[in-house]
Design a protein around this motif. Structure first.
Motif, PDB file in Angstrom:
ATOM      1  N   PRO A 170       0.508  -9.126   6.593  1.00  0.00           N
ATOM      2  CA  PRO A 170      -0.448  -8.458   7.469  1.00  0.00           C
ATOM      3  C   PRO A 170      -0.350  -6.928   7.415  1.00  0.00           C
ATOM      4  CG  PRO A 170       0.531 -10.332   8.596  1.00  0.00           C
ATOM      5  CD  PRO A 170       1.257 -10.187   7.292  1.00  0.00           C
ATOM      6  N   SER A 171       0.878  -6.365   7.288  1.00  0.00           N
ATOM      7  CA  SER A 171       1.006  -4.910   7.296  1.00  0.00           C
ATOM      8  C   SER A 171       0.510  -4.274   6.010  1.00  0.00           C
ATOM      9  CB  SER A 171       2.473  -4.517   7.520  1.00  0.00           C
ATOM     10  OG  SER A 171       3.288  -5.154   6.539  1.00  0.00           O
ATOM     11  N   LEU A 172       0.317  -5.087   4.918  1.00  0.00           N
ATOM     12  CA  LEU A 172      -0.178  -4.544   3.650  1.00  0.00           C
ATOM     13  C   LEU A 172      -1.595  -5.007   3.331  1.00  0.00           C
ATOM     14  CD1 LEU A 172       2.934  -4.741   1.252  1.00  0.00           C
ATOM     15  CD2 LEU A 172       1.966  -2.736   2.361  1.00  0.00           C
ATOM     16  N   CYS A 227       9.800   6.040  -4.065  1.00  0.00           N
ATOM     17  CA  CYS A 227       9.386   6.987  -3.027  1.00  0.00           C
ATOM     18  C   CYS A 227       7.897   7.318  -3.209  1.00  0.00           C
ATOM     19  CB  CYS A 227      10.214   8.264  -3.092  1.00  0.00           C
ATOM     20  SG  CYS A 227      11.974   8.011  -2.713  1.00  0.00           S
ATOM     21  N   ASP A 228       7.245   7.617  -2.109  1.00  0.00           N
ATOM     22  CA  ASP A 228       5.823   7.974  -2.103  1.00  0.00           C
ATOM     23  C   ASP A 228       4.970   6.878  -2.745  1.00  0.00           C
ATOM     24  OD1 ASP A 228       6.331  10.455  -0.892  1.00  0.00           O
ATOM     25  OD2 ASP A 228       6.781  11.369  -2.850  1.00  0.00           O
ATOM     26  N   ALA A 229       5.278   5.630  -2.355  1.00  0.00           N
ATOM     27  CA  ALA A 229       4.471   4.517  -2.855  1.00  0.00           C
ATOM     28  C   ALA A 229       3.064   4.615  -2.256  1.00  0.00           C
ATOM     29  CB  ALA A 229       5.123   3.197  -2.495  1.00  0.00           C
ATOM     30  N   ALA A 230       2.139   3.928  -2.905  1.00  0.00           N
ATOM     31  CA  ALA A 230       0.741   3.964  -2.435  1.00  0.00           C
ATOM     32  C   ALA A 230       0.668   3.477  -0.993  1.00  0.00           C
ATOM     33  CB  ALA A 230      -0.120   3.088  -3.337  1.00  0.00           C
ATOM     34  N   GLY A 231       0.125   4.309  -0.143  1.00  0.00           N
ATOM     35  CA  GLY A 231      -0.006   3.968   1.268  1.00  0.00           C
ATOM     36  C   GLY A 231       1.207   4.334   2.092  1.00  0.00           C
ATOM     37  N   PHE A 232       2.271   4.815   1.454  1.00  0.00           N
ATOM     38  CA  PHE A 232       3.491   5.191   2.184  1.00  0.00           C
ATOM     39  C   PHE A 232       3.974   6.571   1.726  1.00  0.00           C
ATOM     40  CE2 PHE A 232       3.331   0.596   2.238  1.00  0.00           C
ATOM     41  CZ  PHE A 232       3.655   0.282   3.546  1.00  0.00           C
ATOM     42  N   PRO A 233       3.184   7.610   1.959  1.00  0.00           N
ATOM     43  CA  PRO A 233       3.610   8.950   1.522  1.00  0.00           C
ATOM     44  C   PRO A 233       4.844   9.418   2.310  1.00  0.00           C
ATOM     45  CG  PRO A 233       1.674   9.100   2.932  1.00  0.00           C
ATOM     46  CD  PRO A 233       1.903   7.637   2.695  1.00  0.00           C
ATOM     47  N   GLY A 234       5.714  10.116   1.593  1.00  0.00           N
ATOM     48  CA  GLY A 234       6.900  10.673   2.250  1.00  0.00           C
ATOM     49  C   GLY A 234       7.922   9.640   2.641  1.00  0.00           C
ATOM     50  N   THR A 235       7.806   8.416   2.137  1.00  0.00           N
ATOM     51  CA  THR A 235       8.720   7.337   2.502  1.00  0.00           C
ATOM     52  C   THR A 235       9.282   6.719   1.237  1.00  0.00           C
ATOM     53  OG1 THR A 235       7.433   6.886   4.494  1.00  0.00           O
ATOM     54  CG2 THR A 235       8.966   5.181   3.770  1.00  0.00           C
ATOM     55  N   CYS A 236      10.536   6.353   1.290  1.00  0.00           N
ATOM     56  CA  CYS A 236      11.196   5.663   0.181  1.00  0.00           C
ATOM     57  C   CYS A 236      11.377   4.198   0.553  1.00  0.00           C
ATOM     58  CB  CYS A 236      12.535   6.298  -0.143  1.00  0.00           C
ATOM     59  SG  CYS A 236      12.405   7.954  -0.853  1.00  0.00           S
TER      60      CYS A 236
END
Length: 450
Positions: free
Chosen positions: A78-80, A103-112
């Protein structure tokens, strides 16, 4: 010491904290990877049964994506849902899974994210199941980091306080020693520093300081006695001369001026002898001396005794080849003082012997006078020492001759003692024998001469 112990403890705590964080982080990464693999295997079962819904029935916080054989997103948690593909990570052909921090995966900028990719082979191609979770930071969690920092701070603080108190208690005796030393003056040398009860270096320091104060007090007391005795012995001939001159001036016409001059000259001679001996003692104590050379003790004693005139006959027993390395002039002064002392107190004969004895060179002067009692044999070597009338300074001595002899002998590494004899005083000088070989001059100094 406090700073050093604190730094060491801080470094030790830092090393332990680093090891703890590394171990806990490795465990946390392994646990996260296992959870992601478990979640992915649940989706693999759905793929194998052909029952993959577009929205996977997992917890909303779980991050799961399913990539079909054509590279399209088939299903997601659900979250994706509705989000682009997380990554292009694909297990190698020989592996069924792979994991990596992205890090900086699609939809998750600034997050590893830690992503686990599972390959699922099927008849119409390979499916890829992605499981993702927030990557474990180096400190694992803030609570763990704060706990480690708090524990380290407590340990460093406890170490600093303990070291400071321990060192302070250890150095308290040093402060007491310093305070006591600061109050000791030349007029109060009887005081001593406190000795700590514990047998450690500071106790040895206090004992050494007290021993030094003992020697200092003895030296000062000896100098005071010497100054008192010297002033008395110097005052006596001066007083005698003054009395003689004043008496002659009161009776100018009746005075025998040649007799007065002779008496004054005798007193001046005694005064000069005392001053000369005092100068010799001071030079010896200062380490002054001439060059040291190989000396035949028997030849020196024989030649000196042959050219001097004595009140009593001198019998000589000289063995040849008794060699010493010494200042020749000081040895002459030593022999002269001992023989003059014997000449003043002998009744009929003086015997001078030079011989080797137990690897040493021995000079012996024996008189047949009244002798010296055993209990006073060390006392006579003190400056201005006074015995009974039979051996008093009034018979011609200055009271410094034997003290000069003892000083000369000790400067040359020898001993001067009074030994038993059938009659009279037997003075025995024992000096180190010169080693066999060619003689060589060397400059005398207090250390090499004893």
């Amino acid at each position: 010491m406090t700073l050093l112990s604190s730094v060491v403890m801080a470094l030790l705590c830092g090393g332990i904290c680093a090891l703890v964080l590394i171990g806990v982080r490795d465990r946390a990464v392994a646990d996260l990877t296992d959870r992601l693999l478990l979640s992915g295997m649940q989706v693999v079962r759905l793929i194998e049964h052909g029952q993959v819904p577009p929205v996977l029935p997992v917890r909303k916080s779980a991050l799961i994506q399913v990539i079909g054989p054509g590279g399209q997103i088939v299903a997601a948690s659900p979250s994706l849902a509705g989000r682009p593909r997380l990554t292009r990570l694909t297990p190698r052909d020989e592996d069924s899974s792979a994991n990596r921090v992205i890090c900086d995966a699609a939809g998750f900028p600034g997050t590893c994210l830690r992503v686990v990719a599972i390959r699922v082979p099927t008849g119409n191609g390979s499916w890829i199941v992605y499981g993702a979770g927030l990557s474990t930071p180096w400190y694992v969690s803030r609570s763990l980091l704060l706990g480690l920092l708090a524990a380290s701070g407590l340990l460093v603080g406890a170490t600093a306080i303990g070291a400071y108190r321990t060192v302070s208690r250890t150095l308290d005796p040093v402060e007491d020693i310093c305070a006591e030393l600061a109050e000791i003056t030349s007029s109060d040398l009887g005081r001593r520093v406190p000795v700590p009860p514990y047998r450690d270096e500071i106790r040895r320091l206090a004992e050494t300081v007290n021993q030094t104060l003992d020697r200092l007090e003895a030296a000062v007391e000896r100098e005071r006695r010497f100054a008192s005795d010297a002033s008395h012995d110097l005052r006596s001939p001066i007083t005698a001369m003054r009395t003689q001159v004043e008496e002659a001036l009161l009776h100018r016409e009746d005075s025998d001026w040649p007799s007065v001059a002779a008496a004054v000259l005798a007193s001046l001679g005694r005064l000069q002898a005392i001053v000369t001996d005092l100068l010799v003692l001071s030079r010896l104590e200062a380490g002054a001396g001439g060059p040291c050379a190989r000396v035949d003790l028997g030849e020196l004693a024989g030649s000196e005794l042959a050219r001097r005139v004595h009140r009593m006959p001198v019998v000589m027993h000289m063995e040849p080849g008794v060699m010493v390395d010494a200042d020749r002039m000081q040895l002459v002064r030593l022999l002269a003082n001992l023989v003059d002392n014997a000449d003043r107190h002998a009744e009929s004969t003086i015997v001078v012997t030079v011989r080797p004895e137990d690897g040493r060179s021995v000079l012996e002067v024996l008189d047949d006078g009244p002798g010296i009692p055993p209990e006073q044999r060390e006392y006579v070597f003190q400056r201005f020492a006074r015995l009974d009338a039979a051996r008093s300074k009034d018979k011609g001595g200055t009271g410094l001759g034997l003290a000069i002899c003892r000083e000369i002998v000790e400067r040359h590494g020898g001993t001067l003692t009074i030994r038993d004899s059938e009659k009279g005083a037997r003075f025995v000088v024992s000096l180190p024998a010169a080693p066999a070989g060619a003689a060589g001059d060397r400059t005398a100094d207090p250390e090499t001469l004893g």
